[in-house]
Design a protein around this motif. Structure first.
Motif, PDB file in Angstrom:
ATOM      1  N   ARG A 115       0.837  -1.195   0.000  1.00  0.00           N
ATOM      2  CA  ARG A 115       0.000   0.000   0.000  1.00  0.00           C
ATOM      3  C   ARG A 115       0.877   1.251   0.000  1.00  0.00           C
ATOM      4  N   ILE A 116       0.265   2.366  -0.341  1.00  0.00           N
ATOM      5  CA  ILE A 116       0.973   3.645  -0.308  1.00  0.00           C
ATOM      6  C   ILE A 116       1.556   3.884   1.083  1.00  0.00           C
ATOM      7  N   GLU A 117       0.783   3.564   2.114  1.00  0.00           N
ATOM      8  CA  GLU A 117       1.253   3.755   3.481  1.00  0.00           C
ATOM      9  C   GLU A 117       2.502   2.913   3.758  1.00  0.00           C
ATOM     10  N   ASP A 118       2.513   1.697   3.205  1.00  0.00           N
ATOM     11  CA  ASP A 118       3.678   0.821   3.382  1.00  0.00           C
ATOM     12  C   ASP A 118       4.911   1.410   2.696  1.00  0.00           C
ATOM     13  N   ILE A 119       4.688   1.977   1.518  1.00  0.00           N
ATOM     14  CA  ILE A 119       5.803   2.574   0.768  1.00  0.00           C
ATOM     15  C   ILE A 119       6.392   3.744   1.541  1.00  0.00           C
ATOM     16  N   ALA A 120       5.517   4.605   2.092  1.00  0.00           N
ATOM     17  CA  ALA A 120       6.000   5.743   2.870  1.00  0.00           C
ATOM     18  C   ALA A 120       6.796   5.271   4.073  1.00  0.00           C
ATOM     19  N   ALA A 121       6.295   4.241   4.754  1.00  0.00           N
ATOM     20  CA  ALA A 121       7.004   3.721   5.929  1.00  0.00           C
ATOM     21  C   ALA A 121       8.356   3.144   5.545  1.00  0.00           C
ATOM     22  N   ALA A 122       8.403   2.407   4.429  1.00  0.00           N
ATOM     23  CA  ALA A 122       9.667   1.818   3.978  1.00  0.00           C
ATOM     24  C   ALA A 122      10.692   2.894   3.644  1.00  0.00           C
ATOM     25  N   ALA A 123      10.211   4.029   3.122  1.00  0.00           N
ATOM     26  CA  ALA A 123      11.107   5.138   2.759  1.00  0.00           C
ATOM     27  C   ALA A 123      11.366   6.081   3.926  1.00  0.00           C
ATOM     28  N   GLU A 124      10.701   5.819   5.067  1.00  0.00           N
ATOM     29  CA  GLU A 124      10.854   6.639   6.278  1.00  0.00           C
ATOM     30  C   GLU A 124      10.465   8.092   6.020  1.00  0.00           C
ATOM     31  N   VAL A 125       9.328   8.260   5.332  1.00  0.00           N
ATOM     32  CA  VAL A 125       8.750   9.584   5.117  1.00  0.00           C
ATOM     33  C   VAL A 125       7.267   9.504   5.459  1.00  0.00           C
ATOM     34  N   SER A 126       6.648  10.652   5.590  1.00  0.00           N
ATOM     35  CA  SER A 126       5.213  10.674   5.845  1.00  0.00           C
ATOM     36  C   SER A 126       4.454  10.358   4.548  1.00  0.00           C
ATOM     37  N   VAL A 127       3.218   9.928   4.719  1.00  0.00           N
ATOM     38  CA  VAL A 127       2.378   9.688   3.546  1.00  0.00           C
ATOM     39  C   VAL A 127       2.202  10.979   2.756  1.00  0.00           C
ATOM     40  N   GLY A 128       2.077  12.099   3.477  1.00  0.00           N
ATOM     41  CA  GLY A 128       1.927  13.389   2.809  1.00  0.00           C
ATOM     42  C   GLY A 128       3.124  13.733   1.943  1.00  0.00           C
ATOM     43  N   THR A 129       4.328  13.420   2.435  1.00  0.00           N
ATOM     44  CA  THR A 129       5.539  13.671   1.648  1.00  0.00           C
ATOM     45  C   THR A 129       5.538  12.826   0.384  1.00  0.00           C
ATOM     46  N   LEU A 130       5.158  11.560   0.527  1.00  0.00           N
ATOM     47  CA  LEU A 130       5.115  10.683  -0.649  1.00  0.00           C
ATOM     48  C   LEU A 130       4.136  11.223  -1.693  1.00  0.00           C
ATOM     49  N   TYR A 131       2.976  11.728  -1.206  1.00  0.00           N
ATOM     50  CA  TYR A 131       1.983  12.263  -2.141  1.00  0.00           C
ATOM     51  C   TYR A 131       2.462  13.545  -2.820  1.00  0.00           C
ATOM     52  N   ASN A 132       3.473  14.190  -2.270  1.00  0.00           N
ATOM     53  CA  ASN A 132       4.051  15.346  -2.958  1.00  0.00           C
ATOM     54  C   ASN A 132       4.772  14.933  -4.238  1.00  0.00           C
ATOM     55  N   TYR A 133       5.153  13.650  -4.309  1.00  0.00           N
ATOM     56  CA  TYR A 133       5.892  13.131  -5.459  1.00  0.00           C
ATOM     57  C   TYR A 133       5.019  12.261  -6.359  1.00  0.00           C
ATOM     58  N   PHE A 134       4.169  11.442  -5.753  1.00  0.00           N
ATOM     59  CA  PHE A 134       3.383  10.462  -6.510  1.00  0.00           C
ATOM     60  C   PHE A 134       1.946  10.448  -6.012  1.00  0.00           C
ATOM     61  N   GLY A 135       1.021  10.544  -6.948  1.00  0.00           N
ATOM     62  CA  GLY A 135      -0.392  10.598  -6.573  1.00  0.00           C
ATOM     63  C   GLY A 135      -0.995   9.246  -6.251  1.00  0.00           C
ATOM     64  N   THR A 136      -0.504   8.196  -6.903  1.00  0.00           N
ATOM     65  CA  THR A 136      -1.064   6.857  -6.738  1.00  0.00           C
ATOM     66  C   THR A 136       0.059   5.832  -6.756  1.00  0.00           C
ATOM     67  N   LYS A 137      -0.280   4.602  -6.383  1.00  0.00           N
ATOM     68  CA  LYS A 137       0.703   3.524  -6.463  1.00  0.00           C
ATOM     69  C   LYS A 137       1.096   3.284  -7.921  1.00  0.00           C
ATOM     70  N   GLY A 138       0.151   3.477  -8.842  1.00  0.00           N
ATOM     71  CA  GLY A 138       0.469   3.362 -10.260  1.00  0.00           C
ATOM     72  C   GLY A 138       1.511   4.369 -10.695  1.00  0.00           C
TER      73      GLY A 138
END
Length: 204
Positions: free
Chosen positions: A33-56
């Motif tokens: 999940r997106i949440e898993d990806i953020a955790a693996a990268a040690e960033v917040s979900v919000g930070t990840l969404y600044n770069y990528f809108g979806t898992k796709g």
């Protein structure tokens, strides 16, 4: 300062993608999940969404990272290819094939291909098609380079010939991705046979 921020953003994006690729390998693309990806990268979900809108979007960016790497490798082959058609094609395409599972798994490739086919007018599909076109252009450039070295017959149109060769070798890769137990060795063996055929057809 703007250049520094752009480099920092690009570096962070690559780190996010490399973390996501590791997670996809461990859990599977469909499960992660997106949440898993953020955790693996040690960033917040919000930070990840600044770069990528979806898992796709993460998947597509990973494919882009893969293609950028192999294009860089391929530039060196085009600039100084072996003076043999089959060997030159083999060196270029082997680089594509062997690097294909560095960031992605077969599952991820199948998903990317399916998304591209299922929604041909989507931004994902258009970008995926554009990446394929870059690889095709590089094969065409290699054919043109071999032609300039008087290895490929002058009457061959380099762009048409390169596109046909790329589509043929891309079909081999698609088969490799579809068949889970097909090995890289089997793919490379098929490539060698195909390249020998192309060499016999194109050689002077």
């Amino acid at each position: 300062m703007t250049g520094l921020r752009a480099r920092q953003k690009a570096d962070r994006s690559r780190r996010l993608l490399e973390s996501a690729a590791r997670l996809f390998r461990e859990q599977g693309y469909g499960v992660a999940r997106i949440e898993d990806i953020a955790a693996a990268a040690e960033v917040s979900v919000g930070t990840l969404y600044n770069y990528f809108g979806t898992k796709g979007d993460v998947l597509l960016a990973t494919v882009s990272m893969e293609v950028e790497d192999v294009l860089l490798q391929g530039h060196q082959v085009v600039a100084d290819p072996p003076k043999d058609i089959a060997l030159a094609l083999g060196r270029l395409i082997r680089g594509y094939y062997e690097h294909s599972l560095v960031y992605l798994t077969k599952e991820m490739w199948r998903t990317a291909m399916a998304l591209s086919i299922d929604a041909p007018d989507s931004p994902f599909s258009r970008r995926y098609t554009a990446l394929d076109a870059l690889l095709c252009d590089q094969v065409c450039a290699l054919v043109q380079r071999l032609q300039s070295l008087s290895l490929v017959r002058a009457e061959c149109d380099a762009n048409t010939t390169g596109a046909i060769i790329f589509n043929d070798l891309n079909a081999l890769f698609t088969q490799f991705v579809r068949v889970e137990d097909m090995t890289m060795e089997a793919l490379l063996s098929s490539m060698t046979v195909h390249n020998a055929t192309w060499a016999s057809l194109l050689g002077r």
